[in-house]
Every structure is written in C-alpha cells, then in structure tokens.
Design an enzyme around this catalytic site. Sequence first.
Site, PDB file in Angstrom:
ATOM      1  N   PRO A  77       0.822  -1.219   0.000  1.00  0.00           N
ATOM      2  CA  PRO A  77       0.000   0.000   0.000  1.00  0.00           C
ATOM      3  C   PRO A  77       0.853   1.265   0.000  1.00  0.00           C
ATOM      4  O   PRO A  77       0.354   2.359  -0.238  1.00  0.00           O
ATOM      5  CB  PRO A  77      -0.796  -0.090   1.304  1.00  0.00           C
ATOM      6  CG  PRO A  77      -0.597  -1.458   1.829  1.00  0.00           C
ATOM      7  CD  PRO A  77       0.664  -1.990   1.225  1.00  0.00           C
ATOM      8  N   GLU A 104       3.008  -7.592   8.225  1.00  0.00           N
ATOM      9  CA  GLU A 104       2.972  -6.125   8.241  1.00  0.00           C
ATOM     10  C   GLU A 104       3.949  -5.487   7.269  1.00  0.00           C
ATOM     11  O   GLU A 104       3.929  -4.293   7.039  1.00  0.00           O
ATOM     12  CB  GLU A 104       3.229  -5.590   9.662  1.00  0.00           C
ATOM     13  CG  GLU A 104       1.961  -5.379  10.472  1.00  0.00           C
ATOM     14  CD  GLU A 104       1.071  -6.609  10.527  1.00  0.00           C
ATOM     15  OE1 GLU A 104      -0.044  -6.537   9.973  1.00  0.00           O
ATOM     16  OE2 GLU A 104       1.481  -7.628  11.101  1.00  0.00           O
ATOM     17  N   ARG A 142      -1.865  -8.503 -20.880  1.00  0.00           N
ATOM     18  CA  ARG A 142      -2.795  -8.277 -21.989  1.00  0.00           C
ATOM     19  C   ARG A 142      -2.279  -7.238 -22.982  1.00  0.00           C
ATOM     20  O   ARG A 142      -2.805  -7.117 -24.080  1.00  0.00           O
ATOM     21  CB  ARG A 142      -4.194  -7.925 -21.473  1.00  0.00           C
ATOM     22  CG  ARG A 142      -4.310  -6.575 -20.818  1.00  0.00           C
ATOM     23  CD  ARG A 142      -5.679  -6.371 -20.215  1.00  0.00           C
ATOM     24  NE  ARG A 142      -6.718  -6.125 -21.208  1.00  0.00           N
ATOM     25  CZ  ARG A 142      -6.847  -4.998 -21.900  1.00  0.00           C
ATOM     26  NH1 ARG A 142      -6.015  -3.999 -21.700  1.00  0.00           N
ATOM     27  NH2 ARG A 142      -7.810  -4.844 -22.767  1.00  0.00           N
ATOM     28  N   ASP A 157      -9.858   0.287 -25.697  1.00  0.00           N
ATOM     29  CA  ASP A 157     -10.205   0.095 -24.291  1.00  0.00           C
ATOM     30  C   ASP A 157     -10.195   1.377 -23.475  1.00  0.00           C
ATOM     31  O   ASP A 157      -9.568   2.348 -23.840  1.00  0.00           O
ATOM     32  CB  ASP A 157      -9.229  -0.863 -23.639  1.00  0.00           C
ATOM     33  CG  ASP A 157      -9.521  -2.290 -24.014  1.00  0.00           C
ATOM     34  OD1 ASP A 157      -8.785  -3.157 -23.572  1.00  0.00           O
ATOM     35  OD2 ASP A 157     -10.496  -2.520 -24.740  1.00  0.00           O
TER      36      ASP A 157
END
Length: 232
Positions: A77, A104, A142, A157
């Site tokens: 994060p 953690e 992709r 897209d």
Amino acid sequence: MFSGYLQQGIVGRAAKNGIVRVNLINIRDFAKGRHKSTDDRPYGGGDGMVMKPGPLYRALQSVEKNRGQSLVIFLSPQGEVFDQATAWELSNSDQIILVCGRYEGVDERIREHWLDRELSIGDYVLTGGELGAMVVMDAVSRLVPGVLGGKRSNAEDSFQDGLLENPQYTRPPVFQGSEVPAVLLSGDHEKIRLWRRVESLKRTRDRRPDLLRTAELTQEDEIVLAGLRENP
Ligand code: 4GX
C-alpha cells in the site's frame, strides 16, 4: 492462490502457449530451520510480524540467476498507485519479479537493496501481495502482443486515450422496452463515431472528471466539452 487464475484465464492460456512465461516460487521454500519461518517479531516491539530478510533474499537470488534485465517490484500500500500508464511501461520489460509480502511488511534492508519499484493496486489493505501481483500480471500481460488475440485492439479500451468507454449495445434492438440509440442502427459511420466520442466525454465528465485533466483531447473534444458545459 495463482493456480485458479492461471488455469482459467486469458493469461493462463498465453502462458500455456508460451507467449508469456510465469514462474512461481514460494518464499517458504527458502526458509531455514525446523519451523521454516519466514516472519519474525519487529525490533523495537509492537504488534504484527515482519518478513525475515534471509528467505526473501535467497528467493530473489534464485530468480536472479536467470534474470536478464529484470525489474524487481514489490506490492504494498506504500507504493505508487498502479495505473494503465504503468502497465504500458512494464509491458516493455523482459522479466518482472513480483514480490508478494505478507504480514505487516518486509525488513527495510530488502526494500533498500533489492527493490526497483514499489507498486500499490489501490488505497486499501490486502492480506498479502498476491492479489496485487495478479492484477499487475493481468494488466501488463494483456498488452503483450499475441496475448489477447482477435482483432479487437487495446486502443479501444478504457484509458487508452485517458477517457472512459462509451456505452455499448448488442442485439436485440429492444430489450425490456428499452431501445438501442437510433444512431447506432443508422449506418452513418461518421455520426456513430461522433456519438461514441460524445458519450465517452460525458461519461468521463460525470464519473471521473479527474481524468479529463490528463486525457489526450482533440480540438473536437474541446468543442464537445465546451458544448456540454453550456448545455449539460
Ligand atoms: N497493493 N498489501 C502487502 C504486506 C506489506 C505491508 C507493508 C509491505 C509493506 C497491497 C496493495 C496491500 C497488504 C500487500 C500488505 N508489505 N498490495 N502486504 N494495496 O494492501 O498491493
């Protein structure tokens, strides 16, 4: 965690056909001692556990051997938020090593010496980096030529020019009393192109106005947007 994704999906098929190569390694296999532990208590005290540097170091070295020019990416994060531009950037790499942390976090010395890049798939907390790694694998793979197959190009897209996609319709022409916009049945390709662009711009303005600041807008787009501001 990766096996379902790789057995079912488009990326799994690409891996089977040798268009991309996926090599999974388990950090625990590089752990030592009777308990094969990969985590330990944080120095200085506190809650939670930290990934030990040793097993992670040995795991990284094991792939380093066949490394070529490869990028070591850590999912967390605390990384920069992964987006389509980053996916394009990464699609140019020969080899990407995605490090999935648990607990953690990892010992900071691994971060400092081994990681080229730290990526976050979004501002929320997962139980481990695996889902993040799959998201990155998926979005990057992709873009590799041959993975998608078919004639539909990536260029259509969402996000390719920084706008959201226009609404799509298929048969039947009337579904539960609701009709397909007449312009799409008109056969007038120029009108259809313009309709799609306007809808794309409207949708982006309504849902993701932040994207309009960085989108690649043509002069026509600017005129459409100005018109939308006057007559929403
Ligand atoms: N986008 N997580 C990593 C362990 C961890 C914590 C701190 C390093 C530092 C996540 C995300 C994510 C949860 C993966 C915590 N490692 N990964 N993990 N958001 O939430 O990628």
